[in-house]
Design an enzyme around this catalytic site. Sequence first.
Site, short mmCIF file in Angstrom:
data_model
loop_
_atom_site.label_atom_id
_atom_site.label_comp_id
_atom_site.label_asym_id
_atom_site.label_seq_id
_atom_site.Cartn_x
_atom_site.Cartn_y
_atom_site.Cartn_z
N ASP A 110 52.37 40.28 70.77
CA ASP A 110 52.21 40.00 69.33
C ASP A 110 52.54 38.56 68.93
O ASP A 110 51.91 38.02 68.04
CB ASP A 110 53.12 40.97 68.54
CG ASP A 110 52.73 41.07 67.07
OD1 ASP A 110 51.53 41.28 66.79
OD2 ASP A 110 53.61 40.95 66.20
N ARG A 137 53.11 46.69 56.19
CA ARG A 137 53.55 45.47 55.53
C ARG A 137 52.92 45.39 54.14
O ARG A 137 51.78 45.80 53.94
CB ARG A 137 53.13 44.24 56.33
CG ARG A 137 54.00 43.94 57.53
CD ARG A 137 53.55 42.69 58.28
NE ARG A 137 52.21 42.83 58.81
CZ ARG A 137 51.12 42.33 58.27
NH1 ARG A 137 51.18 41.59 57.17
NH2 ARG A 137 49.94 42.51 58.83
N SER A 189 46.21 41.54 62.64
CA SER A 189 46.91 42.81 62.85
C SER A 189 45.91 43.94 63.09
O SER A 189 44.89 44.04 62.41
CB SER A 189 47.76 43.13 61.62
OG SER A 189 48.66 42.07 61.40
N HIS A 204 50.83 34.01 66.13
CA HIS A 204 50.61 35.47 66.18
C HIS A 204 49.70 35.77 67.37
O HIS A 204 48.54 36.13 67.22
CB HIS A 204 49.95 35.90 64.86
CG HIS A 204 49.88 37.39 64.63
ND1 HIS A 204 49.00 37.96 63.75
CD2 HIS A 204 50.59 38.42 65.16
CE1 HIS A 204 49.17 39.28 63.75
NE2 HIS A 204 50.12 39.58 64.60
N CYS A 226 43.89 44.41 65.55
CA CYS A 226 42.59 43.97 66.07
C CYS A 226 42.61 43.83 67.59
O CYS A 226 41.76 43.16 68.18
CB CYS A 226 42.17 42.66 65.44
SG CYS A 226 41.72 42.86 63.70
N LYS A 250 58.06 39.37 62.15
CA LYS A 250 57.17 38.50 61.39
C LYS A 250 57.96 37.51 60.52
O LYS A 250 57.55 36.36 60.36
CB LYS A 250 56.22 39.34 60.52
CG LYS A 250 55.27 40.23 61.35
CD LYS A 250 54.58 39.42 62.37
CE LYS A 250 53.58 40.04 63.30
NZ LYS A 250 52.98 41.29 63.24
N TYR A 267 60.21 49.55 56.63
CA TYR A 267 59.13 49.63 57.60
C TYR A 267 58.86 48.32 58.35
O TYR A 267 58.72 47.27 57.74
CB TYR A 267 57.82 50.07 56.92
CG TYR A 267 56.78 50.39 57.94
CD1 TYR A 267 56.74 51.64 58.55
CD2 TYR A 267 55.88 49.42 58.38
CE1 TYR A 267 55.82 51.92 59.54
CE2 TYR A 267 54.95 49.70 59.37
CZ TYR A 267 54.93 50.95 59.94
OH TYR A 267 54.02 51.23 60.93
N ARG A 289 53.21 53.99 64.54
CA ARG A 289 53.48 53.09 65.67
C ARG A 289 54.50 53.66 66.65
O ARG A 289 55.23 54.60 66.32
CB ARG A 289 53.99 51.75 65.13
CG ARG A 289 52.92 51.04 64.30
CD ARG A 289 53.15 49.59 64.12
NE ARG A 289 52.02 48.98 63.43
CZ ARG A 289 51.36 47.91 63.85
NH1 ARG A 289 51.72 47.31 64.97
NH2 ARG A 289 50.34 47.43 63.17
P1 GTP Z 1 49.30 44.58 65.49
O1 GTP Z 1 50.39 45.27 66.24
O2 GTP Z 1 49.11 45.15 64.11
O3 GTP Z 1 49.45 43.09 65.45
O4 GTP Z 1 47.89 45.00 66.20
P2 GTP Z 1 47.20 44.57 67.59
O5 GTP Z 1 46.41 43.32 67.40
O6 GTP Z 1 48.17 44.59 68.69
O7 GTP Z 1 46.11 45.74 67.79
P3 GTP Z 1 46.07 46.97 68.83
O8 GTP Z 1 45.91 46.53 70.25
O9 GTP Z 1 47.20 47.87 68.53
O10 GTP Z 1 44.71 47.68 68.40
C1 GTP Z 1 44.47 48.14 67.09
C2 GTP Z 1 43.34 49.13 67.08
O11 GTP Z 1 42.16 48.56 67.64
C3 GTP Z 1 43.65 50.39 67.89
O12 GTP Z 1 43.21 51.53 67.18
C4 GTP Z 1 42.84 50.21 69.16
O13 GTP Z 1 42.46 51.43 69.73
C5 GTP Z 1 41.64 49.38 68.69
N1 GTP Z 1 41.14 48.49 69.76
C6 GTP Z 1 41.88 47.68 70.57
N2 GTP Z 1 41.10 47.05 71.48
C7 GTP Z 1 39.83 47.45 71.24
C8 GTP Z 1 38.57 47.14 71.87
O14 GTP Z 1 38.45 46.37 72.82
N3 GTP Z 1 37.47 47.75 71.33
C9 GTP Z 1 37.56 48.61 70.27
N4 GTP Z 1 36.43 49.17 69.81
N5 GTP Z 1 38.73 48.95 69.68
C10 GTP Z 1 39.86 48.36 70.15
C1 SPV Z 2 51.30 43.38 62.35
O1 SPV Z 2 51.03 43.90 61.25
O2 SPV Z 2 50.73 42.34 62.76
C2 SPV Z 2 52.29 44.02 63.24
C3 SPV Z 2 53.08 45.13 62.70
O3 SPV Z 2 52.46 43.60 64.37
S1 SPV Z 2 54.40 44.59 61.71
O4 SPV Z 2 55.60 44.54 62.52
O5 SPV Z 2 54.57 45.59 60.64
O6 SPV Z 2 54.12 43.29 61.16
MN MN Z 3 51.01 41.80 64.77
#
Ligand code: GTP
Ligand code: SPV
Ligand code: MN
Length: 584
Positions: free
Chosen positions: A273, A67, A246, A224, A248, A204, A195, A364
């Site tokens: 999400d 984004r 995002s 979110h 996290c 979003k 993207y 992704r």
């Molecule tokens: P968006 O799709 O961007 O909104 O992200 P999200 O909040 O769904 O994050 P996601 O679960 O994809 O995790 C993002 C990154 O954080 C990945 O590389 C994970 O491996 C890492 N991660 C997730 N949970 C944990 C955790 O409990 N501990 C640690 N150290 N890393 C984590």
């Molecule tokens: C985020 O960035 O919080 C996502 C990926 O979930 S996107 O669809 O690109 O916003």
């Molecule tokens: Mn997200």
Amino acid sequence: MATPMEAWVEEAARLTKPDQVVFCDGSEAENQNILQTMLNQGDSYQLNQKTYPNCYLHRSNPSDVARTEHLTFISTPQKDDVGPTNNWMDPEGAKFKVGKLLDGAMRGRIMYVVPYIMGPAGSPISKVGVEVTDSPYVVASMRIMSRMGKVATDQLGNSSDFVPGLHSIGDLDPLRRYIVHFPQERLIWSVGSGYGGNALLGKKCFALRIASYMARQQGWMAEHMLILGLESPGGRVTYMAAAFPSACGKTNLAMMVSSLQDMGYKVWTIGDDISWMKIGPDGYLRAINPEAGFFGVAPGTSMKTNPNVMAALHHNTIFTNTGMTPEFEPWWEGIGTEPPPGLITWRGEKWDPSKGVAAQPNSRYTVPAKQSPSIDPRWEAPEGVPISAFIFGGRRARLAPLVYESFNWQHGVFVGATMASETTAAATGDVGITRRDPMAMLPFCGYNMADYFQHWLEMGKKIPHPPKIFHVNWFRKGADGKFLWPGYGENVRVLKWILERVEGRGSAQETPIGYVPTRNGLTLEGLKIAPEALDELFRVDADNWATDLADSKEFFAKFGDRLPAEIRKEHEAVGKRFQQSVPA
Ligand code: GTP
Ligand code: SPV
Ligand code: MN
């Protein structure tokens, strides 16, 4: 007579001048056609059909991998209505400037019309959108991420109650890239990106920016947030929604394999999400997942960290910007295997360790939600699931303890409003810089965030059984720079404490920032963790908090008089509590 949808499509075609207009019905035959068109364009590959049936790899333009928040605008007549945290354009200027880029943008291309529902078909919380796009990748992705095609056209009928979204990849030049929202018209224009959140307009753009604006007008919430169900011994399921910025950890938490399964604790997934929530007839906040798929971060995903999603990814999945093995299988850093010889990078080059990663850090997967073994049997319940807890969180290497509970709704809103997190690869720009990100909505709130805080405060007064509000931090680091908490499936231990607090059990001690678990409040059986690490994980350091309070004060000052007095009051109150608490 043309339906309102047909009339709008005609208007969009007059502007963008495609060679052909194709209305999508969402059928499998149509999907195969679209996928073939994607392959013909040369930026996509069919993956190994034995090990990854019906899976594809798409490579986006290297300048278009996340984004772009600085190119994302909210367009309202008054600048103050978007507030200090959004980019603003006046509607007339935006229509002129972006209109010029859209004018003739689809010449020589097909314009696909993608009607879609955000939310389960027939749910009173769902809404219809119509995206027109010249990208077959976007069509194939929207088919996974939403209820797309005939089901949406049927739900819409002759109604004009839909959110139109006009998308063209343009020439993919970041200098001619704009993502513009017109909340008063409920209209989205996006040009120059193919993207994720820039291009899949249901996600979003609609489900957060436009929907947050509608939600405030209509008295509901668009957040979110992931939605999960925590099953406890005896089989009862308690629902929680969590807002993390995002990349996290939302997807990973929502789909986790619990380390306390033997004790009877298991996690079920509703969404990973976005959450749309309305007050139900039972007085609980009822949440639906408006999406039908997961658009998840690939790097770091493995059988160890997220076996549920790994099981889901082996069919009907589109991978974007991951690496690819010579066997035409997707590969990324942290997948759990060594980089195989002959590995191809996300840019299509032979991988060479001296040249960095094989998978783009924001690469992704796009996978149907129903393919996850963890999907909750109620994930499409039209009335939504009742939410008992809200959880805020982010990446805070030094500050926030593993978990704490707010004193009440108003304090909880303050906790959400003071959220901050280190930036990630999900958006372009520097990674690892701490920035304020209230409720993880900084890039997604479609109006002035001061009014958004006010809306939260007002919702608290209206919900007869409001969720309790918590804050978590999986990302606290020790002096050696390593994460102190193992995270992933072990996070269920924190969810268990949250459940106990919701039920009026669970032992806690009061600190100036809220209630923190006592040493035996958190279930630690079977977990190897040093007592010193636990001390650090739960430490509330007065000096660090003073620094953070000064920073959030500066952030809140940007909103001037529009900031609700309650937020200022809570800010003063936590400062006072620190002054009154006896230093350890
Ligand atoms: P968006 O799709 O961007 O909104 O992200 P999200 O909040 O769904 O994050 P996601 O679960 O994809 O995790 C993002 C990154 O954080 C990945 O590389 C994970 O491996 C890492 N991660 C997730 N949970 C944990 C955790 O409990 N501990 C640690 N150290 N890393 C984590
Ligand atoms: C985020 O960035 O919080 C996502 C990926 O979930 S996107 O669809 O690109 O916003
Ligand atoms: Mn997200």
